[in-house]
Scaffold this motif. Structure first.
Motif, short mmCIF file in Angstrom:
data_model
loop_
_atom_site.label_atom_id
_atom_site.label_comp_id
_atom_site.label_asym_id
_atom_site.label_seq_id
_atom_site.Cartn_x
_atom_site.Cartn_y
_atom_site.Cartn_z
N ILE A 49 -16.38 15.24 16.33
CA ILE A 49 -16.21 13.83 15.92
C ILE A 49 -15.86 12.97 17.15
CG2 ILE A 49 -14.64 12.30 14.66
CD1 ILE A 49 -14.53 14.42 12.43
N GLU B 24 -16.07 5.19 6.69
CA GLU B 24 -15.85 6.44 5.94
C GLU B 24 -17.21 7.06 5.67
OE1 GLU B 24 -13.37 8.55 5.03
OE2 GLU B 24 -15.03 9.72 4.18
N VAL B 25 -17.41 8.28 6.18
CA VAL B 25 -18.74 8.88 6.10
C VAL B 25 -19.07 9.32 4.67
CG1 VAL B 25 -17.91 11.19 6.83
CG2 VAL B 25 -20.31 10.57 7.17
N ILE B 26 -18.07 9.73 3.89
CA ILE B 26 -18.37 10.22 2.54
C ILE B 26 -18.45 9.03 1.58
CG2 ILE B 26 -17.49 11.71 0.65
CD1 ILE B 26 -16.30 13.50 2.85
N PRO C 258 -8.53 6.88 2.32
CA PRO C 258 -8.66 5.75 1.40
C PRO C 258 -8.23 4.40 1.98
CG PRO C 258 -6.68 7.03 0.90
CD PRO C 258 -7.39 7.77 1.99
N GLY C 259 -7.70 4.34 3.20
CA GLY C 259 -7.43 3.03 3.78
C GLY C 259 -6.01 2.81 4.28
N GLY C 260 -5.19 3.87 4.32
CA GLY C 260 -3.80 3.71 4.79
C GLY C 260 -3.74 3.14 6.19
N LYS C 261 -4.46 3.76 7.13
CA LYS C 261 -4.38 3.28 8.51
C LYS C 261 -5.09 1.93 8.63
CE LYS C 261 -2.81 7.41 9.73
NZ LYS C 261 -2.95 8.01 8.39
N ARG D 98 -15.89 8.26 -1.14
CA ARG D 98 -14.61 7.86 -0.56
C ARG D 98 -14.71 6.45 0.05
NH1 ARG D 98 -10.54 11.35 0.15
NH2 ARG D 98 -9.95 10.58 2.19
N PRO E 60 -20.11 9.74 12.55
CA PRO E 60 -19.63 9.29 13.86
C PRO E 60 -20.75 9.18 14.91
CG PRO E 60 -18.11 10.89 12.94
CD PRO E 60 -19.26 10.82 11.99
N CYS F 276 -12.25 7.40 10.55
CA CYS F 276 -12.12 8.27 9.36
C CYS F 276 -11.15 7.55 8.43
CB CYS F 276 -11.55 9.63 9.76
SG CYS F 276 -12.37 10.38 11.18
N ALA F 277 -11.63 6.55 7.70
CA ALA F 277 -10.70 5.54 7.19
C ALA F 277 -10.27 5.68 5.75
CB ALA F 277 -11.31 4.15 7.39
N ALA G 291 -8.19 12.30 11.98
CA ALA G 291 -9.24 13.30 11.76
C ALA G 291 -9.03 14.15 10.51
CB ALA G 291 -9.28 14.21 12.98
N PRO G 292 -10.14 14.56 9.87
CA PRO G 292 -10.01 15.55 8.80
C PRO G 292 -9.39 16.81 9.40
CG PRO G 292 -12.34 15.25 9.41
CD PRO G 292 -11.54 14.22 10.17
N TYR H 45 0.88 -1.18 0.00
CA TYR H 45 0.00 0.00 0.00
C TYR H 45 0.91 1.22 0.00
CZ TYR H 45 -3.85 3.08 1.19
OH TYR H 45 -4.80 4.09 1.16
N1 SAM Z 1 -7.20 7.41 7.68
C1 SAM Z 1 -7.10 7.67 6.27
C2 SAM Z 1 -5.90 6.94 5.72
O1 SAM Z 1 -4.96 6.66 6.46
O2 SAM Z 1 -5.90 6.60 4.52
C3 SAM Z 1 -7.07 9.15 5.96
C4 SAM Z 1 -8.23 9.88 6.58
S1 SAM Z 1 -8.36 11.56 6.17
C5 SAM Z 1 -7.13 12.29 7.08
C6 SAM Z 1 -9.81 12.01 7.02
C7 SAM Z 1 -11.08 11.34 6.55
O3 SAM Z 1 -12.17 11.83 7.36
C8 SAM Z 1 -11.47 11.64 5.12
O4 SAM Z 1 -11.62 10.43 4.42
C9 SAM Z 1 -12.79 12.37 5.22
O5 SAM Z 1 -13.68 12.04 4.19
C10 SAM Z 1 -13.32 11.93 6.57
N2 SAM Z 1 -14.26 12.90 7.17
C11 SAM Z 1 -14.56 14.16 6.74
N3 SAM Z 1 -15.47 14.72 7.56
C12 SAM Z 1 -15.76 13.81 8.51
C13 SAM Z 1 -16.63 13.81 9.63
N4 SAM Z 1 -17.39 14.85 9.92
N5 SAM Z 1 -16.68 12.70 10.39
C14 SAM Z 1 -15.90 11.64 10.10
N6 SAM Z 1 -15.04 11.59 9.07
C15 SAM Z 1 -14.97 12.66 8.28
#
Ligand code: SAM
Length: 463
Positions: free
Chosen positions: A218, A140-142, A119-122, A145, A168, A116-117, A185-186, A87
């Protein structure tokens, strides 16, 4: 200025630099100088899909599976990327592995939420850390995504990784359910200025404030779903203390928590900060570490919570489908029929989780999709081809790079003389990439349409 896809910055926002004056380890000149250099490229290997890809590259010091790359290749033309052998992940954020190893005991029937997962790195990192009887719920709420998240988790191939798509607040209704919650977190994204020029264009003081308020919301919304003594791991890719240490302080003012420090090696260059309420956090800055800007901390919930009542449910196990699919996977599983054509394999200890979760959340992916029965045969799903549990005895055909890319582009290529008719799992370097049904010298390609490589591939890349 843009050099080989990376932004070279001569300027960082003055307000941000002022905010960082008080932050431990901040070195204005060194940070600005680091932003004149391109971002670091790194990948994390899938320990359950061993391949030769990048195995001998320099290791990311805080993550055994992390590897640095000297330059950024075009990953789309590497079939191993599509097979889930690795990955592409920013090195600093792999520190999550060190936090998990320090404070979480895997293989103990854990329930872990990655809130907040996408695209999936964590999530792919957590999946590789956990044992088979642990369960990872990736949220993932969106919705758009969440589709990408689902694809990446399918590629990674683990049965105990489920994907949900909820706010959440919905997840917070699962009271006292999770042992570990990761909140990546975003945020205002200053840590990614080198990787993504848009992060700089979009950065503002006002956005930092909005992000910190959203981070609090959140955390507050999901808090009820963390068990007593459970661990919340909070991370951002922002340098702003308002989104980092001040959020830890906000947590400790509003909830009963204990900070969880981790041991560091001096040569890593990671800076440990202690917030004004005594919470430990870990800062990554590109002038000190080989990686991008990042912040992470772990806290333990020290509040009494009530154990949820055990759930009574009627099993959805389909014994006939279990028998019809047993040639597909090499592991113990329960075959559940979720609806008409939706049969999934889950770990036997996760049946109650399915019934509990579906009351509260939108379950997009549960375990490994097995495919569909027809009067004549079982149509295997793409999930099985990518599963780390796929049976060793399945009929297979190993492809070279050109053939694998043609399959992934849904283009034709000749099958070897004497290829037997029927379902064949295509492999590249021994890793599954998808199914064909061979019909003599031609075949039907069962790669799902939306997985197809759309990029033009040059002659050089076929080799
Ligand atoms: N953890 C992911 C990774 O390692 O690939 C990256 C996550 S990114 C920093 C933050 C994520 O939070 C985004 O995918 C975004 O769509 C989502 N997000 C945005 N607003 C949010 C909300 N209100 N509650 C929860 N997640 C939210």
């Amino acid at each position: 200025m843009c050099l080989s896809g990376y932004t070279i910055l001569n300027q960082l926002p003055e307000i941000l630099l002022q905010d960082l004056q008080q932050v431990k380890g901040f070195d204005k000149e060194a940070l600005i100088a680091a932003h004149q250099l391109p971002a670091v490229t790194s990948v994390r290997l899938n320990p359950n899909k061993a391949s030769a890809a990048f195995a001998d590259n320099e290791q990311v010091p805080w993550c055994a599976n992390g590897r640095y790359l000297a330059e950024r290749p075009v990953f789309t033309v590497d079939p191993l990327y599509h097979a889930g052998a690795y990955y592409v992940q920013e090195a600093s954020s792999m520190f999550l592995h060190h936090i998990l190893s320090s404070h979480v005991l895997a293989s103990s029937g854990l329930r872990v939420l990655d809130l907040c997962a996408a695209p999936g790195g964590k999530s792919t990192l957590i999946a590789s850390f956990l044992g088979e009887d642990d369960l990872l719920v990736s949220n993932e709420v969106i919705r758009t995504r969440a589709t990408i998240l689902e694809e990446n988790m399918t590629r990674w191939g683990y049965m105990n990784t489920w994907v949900v798509s909820n706010d959440p607040k919905d997840i917070g209704r699962l009271e006292s359910y999770f042992d570990v919650i990761v909140v990546d977190a975003p945020c205002s994204g200053s840590g990614l200025f080198r990787k993504d020029a848009r992060a700089l264009d979009e950065w503002s003081e006002g956005n930092v404030l909005l992000c910190s308020q959203r981070q609090q919301r959140i955390l507050a919304d999901v808090w009820p779903s963390l068990k007593e003594d459970g661990i919340v791991i909070y991370a951002t890719c922002s340098y702003s203390p308002q989104e980092d240490e001040e959020i830890l302080d906000w947590l400790s003012e509003n909830f009963e928590v204990k900070g969880l420090p981790v041991a560091l090696e001096a040569e890593w260059g990671v800076v440990e900060t202690v917030s004004s309420k005594g919470m430990h956090g870990y800062r990554f800055s590109p002038d000190k570490v080989k990686g991008e800007g990042f912040f992470i901390a772990a806290l333990q919930k020290k509040e009494t919570t009530r154990e949820p009542k055990p759930l009574r449910y009627k099993t959805l196990q389909d014994k006939k489908a279990q028998e019809q699919t047993k040639h597909l996977l090499d592991t113990e599983y329960l075959c559940l029929q979720l609806d008409k054509d939706n049969y999934v394999a889950i770990h036997p200890s996760h049946e109650a989780d399915y019934h509990t979760l579906k009351q509260f959340v939108y379950l997009r992916k549960t375990g490994v999709q097995l495919g569909t029965p027809t009067p004549k045969e079982w149509l295997p799903s793409h999930d099985v081809a990518l599963s780390i549990h796929r049976a060793a005895t399945l009929p297979k055909l190993e492809l070279n790079k050109e053939q694998a890319l043609k399959f992934l582009k849904k283009e034709d290529f000749a099958l070897p003389e004497g290829t037997h008719k029927g379902w064949i799992l295509l492999t590249y370097n021994g890793l599954g990439i998808g199914w064909i049904k061979a019909l003599g010298n031609r075949f039907n390609n069962y790669l799902p349409k939306h997985w197809r490589i759309r990029m033009e591939i040059s002659d050089m890349d076929w080799a």
